[in-house]
Write a protein that holds these residues in place. Structure first.
Motif, PDB file in Angstrom:
ATOM      1  N   TYR A  30       2.409  -9.901 -17.060  1.00 36.16           N
ATOM      2  CA  TYR A  30       2.921  -9.746 -15.701  1.00 36.16           C
ATOM      3  C   TYR A  30       1.820  -9.061 -14.901  1.00 36.16           C
ATOM      4  O   TYR A  30       0.797  -8.634 -15.449  1.00 36.16           O
ATOM      5  N   ASP A  31       2.024  -8.959 -13.618  1.00 37.39           N
ATOM      6  CA  ASP A  31       0.983  -8.415 -12.747  1.00 37.39           C
ATOM      7  C   ASP A  31       0.950  -6.904 -12.869  1.00 37.39           C
ATOM      8  O   ASP A  31       1.807  -6.211 -12.342  1.00 37.39           O
ATOM      9  N   SER A  32      -0.047  -6.379 -13.565  1.00 33.89           N
ATOM     10  CA  SER A  32      -0.169  -4.937 -13.717  1.00 33.89           C
ATOM     11  C   SER A  32      -1.441  -4.421 -13.064  1.00 33.89           C
ATOM     12  O   SER A  32      -1.985  -3.396 -13.450  1.00 33.89           O
ATOM     13  N   THR A  33      -1.950  -5.168 -12.091  1.00 29.36           N
ATOM     14  CA  THR A  33      -3.167  -4.775 -11.376  1.00 29.36           C
ATOM     15  C   THR A  33      -2.795  -4.142 -10.040  1.00 29.36           C
ATOM     16  O   THR A  33      -2.065  -4.748  -9.244  1.00 29.36           O
ATOM     17  N   GLY A  34      -3.285  -2.927  -9.797  1.00 32.29           N
ATOM     18  CA  GLY A  34      -3.090  -2.290  -8.503  1.00 32.29           C
ATOM     19  C   GLY A  34      -3.981  -2.926  -7.455  1.00 32.29           C
ATOM     20  O   GLY A  34      -5.093  -3.352  -7.745  1.00 32.29           O
ATOM     21  N   ARG A  35      -3.488  -3.000  -6.224  1.00 37.78           N
ATOM     22  CA  ARG A  35      -4.241  -3.668  -5.166  1.00 37.78           C
ATOM     23  C   ARG A  35      -4.088  -2.939  -3.844  1.00 37.78           C
ATOM     24  O   ARG A  35      -3.123  -2.209  -3.633  1.00 37.78           O
ATOM     25  N   ILE A  36      -5.034  -3.178  -2.980  1.00 33.31           N
ATOM     26  CA  ILE A  36      -4.893  -2.861  -1.569  1.00 33.31           C
ATOM     27  C   ILE A  36      -4.836  -4.188  -0.832  1.00 33.31           C
ATOM     28  O   ILE A  36      -5.775  -4.981  -0.902  1.00 33.31           O
ATOM     29  N   VAL A  37      -3.734  -4.472  -0.158  1.00 36.40           N
ATOM     30  CA  VAL A  37      -3.543  -5.728   0.561  1.00 36.40           C
ATOM     31  C   VAL A  37      -3.600  -5.434   2.054  1.00 36.40           C
ATOM     32  O   VAL A  37      -2.831  -4.616   2.559  1.00 36.40           O
ATOM     33  N   LEU A  38      -4.496  -6.073   2.758  1.00 40.09           N
ATOM     34  CA  LEU A  38      -4.675  -5.873   4.194  1.00 40.09           C
ATOM     35  C   LEU A  38      -4.308  -7.161   4.911  1.00 40.09           C
ATOM     36  O   LEU A  38      -4.952  -8.191   4.705  1.00 40.09           O
ATOM     37  N   GLU A  39      -3.265  -7.116   5.737  1.00 42.42           N
ATOM     38  CA  GLU A  39      -2.877  -8.290   6.503  1.00 42.42           C
ATOM     39  C   GLU A  39      -3.652  -8.338   7.813  1.00 42.42           C
ATOM     40  O   GLU A  39      -3.990  -7.300   8.387  1.00 42.42           O
ATOM     41  N   ALA A  40      -3.953  -9.541   8.276  1.00 41.60           N
ATOM     42  CA  ALA A  40      -4.693  -9.704   9.525  1.00 41.60           C
ATOM     43  C   ALA A  40      -4.122 -10.863  10.314  1.00 41.60           C
ATOM     44  O   ALA A  40      -3.853 -11.935   9.761  1.00 41.60           O
ATOM     45  N   TYR A  41      -3.891 -10.627  11.601  1.00 36.74           N
ATOM     46  CA  TYR A  41      -3.473 -11.673  12.529  1.00 36.74           C
ATOM     47  C   TYR A  41      -4.461 -11.808  13.690  1.00 36.74           C
ATOM     48  O   TYR A  41      -4.576 -12.863  14.288  1.00 36.74           O
ATOM     49  N   GLN A  42      -5.144 -10.736  14.017  1.00 35.86           N
ATOM     50  CA  GLN A  42      -5.945 -10.697  15.227  1.00 35.86           C
ATOM     51  C   GLN A  42      -7.234 -11.470  15.069  1.00 35.86           C
ATOM     52  O   GLN A  42      -7.990 -11.247  14.123  1.00 35.86           O
ATOM     53  N   PRO A  43      -7.531 -12.394  15.997  1.00 29.58           N
ATOM     54  CA  PRO A  43      -8.827 -13.073  15.946  1.00 29.58           C
ATOM     55  C   PRO A  43      -9.929 -12.106  16.383  1.00 29.58           C
ATOM     56  O   PRO A  43      -9.673 -11.054  16.956  1.00 29.58           O
ATOM     57  N   HIS A  44     -11.160 -12.498  16.114  1.00 29.97           N
ATOM     58  CA  HIS A  44     -12.285 -11.641  16.469  1.00 29.97           C
ATOM     59  C   HIS A  44     -12.416 -11.534  17.985  1.00 29.97           C
ATOM     60  O   HIS A  44     -12.509 -12.536  18.695  1.00 29.97           O
TER      61      HIS A  44
END
Length: 587
Positions: free
Chosen positions: A249-263
Motif C-alpha cells: 500500500y502507499d506508505s510514502t510521505g509526500r508534499i502535494v502542491l496544487e496549482a491552477y494559476q497560469p504564469h
C-alpha cells in the motif's frame, strides 16, 4: 583537516553498556548549527551530519572547536561566535538521545570534555524503563575528563531548538499512515490508538505540532526562525513496498502542491527558493545508503571506509557567485548556473550538466543566448526501436551550425559544420584565430551529391592524400556498363597549357612528368626544364620534337587493321595486316 589555529577539545561520550555490562553498538552523529569561515586562512567550516561509530567498549570520541572562540566570520566579514552542536545518539539502530548545546572555552582541559548523554523522562517512560519520576534529568551534562562525581559536572548550555528526542509512538506505523497523521515539527507523543472512537469519551487534546492530513491551514505556515532554523520532515515507511514488507500500500510521505494559476508576473510557481545571499545555494539533494561494497570491486578511493550512513548521490539546484572568492570575475564565471551534480570515484560531487544564468563574458545575470554545458561527462543519445536521433532543427531561412570553439559565444570559432539556408548544402567552414571566416574548403551539394574541395573560389589548399602501402592512394571505380567516367580535369576557357596531371620525386626542383589540358605529355629529369614531349601534331598525327626509341623485339603478331612498326636485331621493320614483314632500314 581544521586549521591549526582553531582551538579544539576532545569530547568523549560513554561507555554505553546495558544492565549486564555489555557495550552497545551504535553511533553518535554531530551537526553544527551554521557554516563559518576561519578568517586567517579562508577555510570554510560547513556543517554536515558527521557520524562517529561507538568503539568496541561503547565509547565515542569527537574533536570539536570551542563555540565562543574569536577568529570565525560569517563569510561576509562579520565576526561569528556562539554557534551550537547537536549530538544524536543511536543505540542498536534506534535513536536514544539528542541534545543541542554550546561548547564554551571554559571547559578547556588537557584531558578534554566528557559528556553524559541521557534520554529525557518522557522517552524513558515510553520505553518502559521505570516511571517518569525515576527517570534522569534531560541530557547534556559535561565534565572535564577524569573528574568524578556530580559536583564535577557542568550543564551544557541548552539551546531551545526543539526536543532532545524524537516523539514516542504509541501507534503502529501502518495504522498511523492509514489514520493520516502528519507530524509538523517534533515534541508531541501520539499515545491514542488510531482506531479509538468518540464513544470511549471525549477526544484527548491534539498534541502540539500534530495535524490531521485533511486539515486546511488558512495562514502562512512558518517553521523555525532566522535565529533557530528548523527542518520539516515528512515521514515514510518501507512497510508498503519493501521486498519483505507484509503488504503493498502507499506508505510514502509526500508534499502535494496544487496549482491552477497560469504564469503571470512570475506567479504560478509551486516551489520558490529564495537565495538570500549571492553565494547561497538552494539545492535539491538525494541521499542514499551505499552497500558494502556498493558495487563489485569498487570503492570511493578518497574515503578510508565505505560510507554506512546516507550520503549525497545527486545535487540539483542553482547558485550565483563563487563561494571562496566572489571578488574575482574568473571565479564567478565558473558558476552562475543551474547545475546537476553527481559523485566522482572519490565520492566528491562534480557538476556534470549546467545551464548558465549569467553572461559568460561579463558575469552578469541574464543572457540572450545561454550556454548549456557538460563537465566530466559524455553526452549520449540512446538509439532503440524508434530510431531516435540527435537533431539541429530550424526553418530554411537560417543556417544550422555545429561549432567547435574555444568558449561560449560567436567570438572564437575554429570550425563550423553548417547546412546552408534554402538549399541546405553541407559545408565545413574554417576561421582564423581572430574569428574571421576564411572559406569552406569542403562542401557537399544536397541535390547532386557532388563534393567540392577547395572552396567556391578555389582558394583553399586543396586535397592531400597520403598512402603508406602498396594499394592505390586514390581509386575511382566506374560502374557504368559503357561510357563510364573516372577523372575529369577542366581548365579555364582557352588555357590549353594548364597542368592537368603532374608528378615529381622528393628532392626534385622541377616536375618530372606533366600532362597539360590539351593532352601534351612532357618529361624531364627533375633537375632541369622538361626536354621531351609527345603531342597532337594534326588530325590523326602524333608528334615529338626529338627522336623515338624502339627497343629490339621479336616479330609481333599481325594487326587486324593497320600495321606494326618495330626493331629486330638492329633493323627497322614493318608488318602489315596480311602478315608480310618488310625491312625498312637494315641493321
Amino acid at each position: 583537516m581544521l586549521p591549526n589555529q582553531i582551538r579544539t577539545t576532545t569530547v568523549t561520550l560513554g561507555p554505553f553498556v546495558d544492565d549486564v555490562g555489555a557495550p552497545w553498538p551504535g553511533r553518535v552523529t554531530v551537526t553544527s548549527s551554521t557554516p563559518r569561515v576561519w578568517a586567517a586562512t579562508g577555510a570554510v567550516v560547513a556543517p554536515r551530519a558527521a557520524p562517529v561509530p561507538l568503539d568496541d567498549d561503547g565509547r565515542a570520541t569527537l574533536t570539536l572547536p570551542f563555540t565562543d572562540q574569536p577568529g570565525f566570520t560569517d563569510g561576509a566579514g562579520r565576526a561569528l561566535t556562539g554557534w551550537t552542536y547537536t549530538l544524536a545518539l543511536t543505540l542498536d539502530g534506534q535513536e536514544y538521545a539528542r541534545h543541542t548545546f554550546a561548547l564554551p572555552s571554559r571547559l578547556a582541559s588537557p584531558d578534554g570534555v566528557h559528556v553524559d548523554l541521557l534520554p529525557d523522562a518522557a522517552t524513558v517512560g515510553a520505553r518502559g524503563a521505570g516511571s517518569a519520576a525515576d527517570a534522569p534529568a534531560p541530557a547534556g551534562r559535561a565534565r572535564r575528563a577524569g573528574a568524578d562525581g556530580p559536583s564535577a559536572g557542568t550543564a551544557l548550555a541548552p539551546v531551545p531548538a526543539g526536543p532532545d528526542v524524537p516523539p514516542a509512538c504509541g501507534v503502529s506505523r501502518r495504522d498511523a499512515f492509514r489514520a493520516g497523521m502528519v507530524a509538523l515539527g517534533a515534541g508531541a507523543a501520539i499515545s491514542a490508538s488510531a482506531s479509538a472512537s468518540a464513544a470511549q469519551g471525549p477526544a484527548p487534546a491534539r498534541p502540539a505540532g500534530v495535524l490531521p492530513l485533511a486539515q486546511t491551514i488558512n495562514d502562512d505556515l512558518v517553521i523555525g526562525s532566522t535565529a533557530t532554523p528548523r527542518t520539516l520532515t515528512v515521514k515514510s515507511s518501507g512497510a508498503g513496498g519493501t521486498e519483505s514488507g507484509p503488504s503493498y500500500y502507499d506508505s510514502t510521505g509526500r508534499i502535494v502542491l496544487e496549482a491552477y494559476q497560469p504564469h503571470f508576473r512570475w506567479y504560478g510557481e509551486s516551489i520558490r527558493v529564495q537565495l538570500k545571499d549571492p553565494r547561497a545555494k538552494g539545492m535539491l539533494t538525494y541521499q542514499a545508503h551505499w552497500p558494502q561494497p556498493h558495487y563489485p570491486d569498487g570503492d570511493f578511493t578518497g574515503r578510508p571506509t565505505h560510507p554506512t550512513y546516507p550520503v549525497t548521490i545527486a545535487w540539483i539546484g542553482a547558485h550565483f557567485l563563487d563561494n571562496d572568492d566572489p571578488s574575482l570575475l574568473r571565479n564567478n564565471l565558473k558558476h552562475g548556473h543551474l547545475n546537476f551534480e553527481v559523485p566522482d570515484s572519490r565520492g566528491d560531487l562534480q557538476t556534470r550538466l549546467e545551464i548558465k544564468i549569467i553572461d559568460t563574458t561579463t558575469g552578469k545575470i541574464g543572457t540572450d543566448r545561454s550556454a548549456v554545458r557538460t563537465n566530466m561527462a559524455d553526452f549520449e543519445v540512446g538509439v532503440g526501436t524508434q530510431h531516435e536521433q540527435m537533431r539541429i532543427v530550424g526553418n530554411d531561412t537560417r543556417p544550422k551550425d555545429l561549432a567547435f570553439s574555444l568558449q561560449h559565444g560567436p567570438t572564437q570559432p575554429r570550425w563550423v559544420l553548417r547546412t546552408t539556408p534554402q538549399g541546405a548544402n553541407f559545408q565545413f567552414l574554417r576561421y582564423l584565430s581572430d574569428a574571421r571566416l576564411v572559406d569552406a574548403p569542403l562542401q557537399l551539394n544536397r541535390e547532386s551529391g557532388r563534393v567540392t574541395v577547395g572552396g567556391d573560389d578555389g582558394t583553399a589548399a586543396g586535397l592531400l592524400v597520403r598512402r603508406n602501402g602498396a594499394a592505390p592512394a586514390v581509386m575511382v571505380e566506374t560502374l557504368a556498363a559503357r561510357d563510364g567516367q573516372g577523372v575529369l580535369v577542366r581548365s579555364a576557357a582557352g588555357d590549353l597549357q594548364a597542368t592537368a596531371v603532374q608528378t615529381d620525386v622528393v628532392g626534385d626542383t622541377q616536375r618530372r612528368f606533366v600532362v597539360t589540358a590539351d593532352g601534351t605529355h612532357q618529361w624531364g629529369d627533375g633537375a632541369a626544364a622538361r626536354d621531351t614531349q609527345l603531342y597532337r601534331r594534326a588530325a590523326n598525327q602524333v608528334g615529338t620534337d626529338g627522336g623515338v626509341f624502339l627497343r629490339s623485339s621479336s616479330t609481333p603478331a599481325t594487326a587486324s587493321n593497320g600495321g606494326v612498326l618495330f626493331v629486330q636485331d638492329g633493323a627497322l621493320r614493318y608488318r602489315g595486316s596480311r602478315g608480310t614483314v618488310t625491312t625498312i632500314a637494315p641493321a
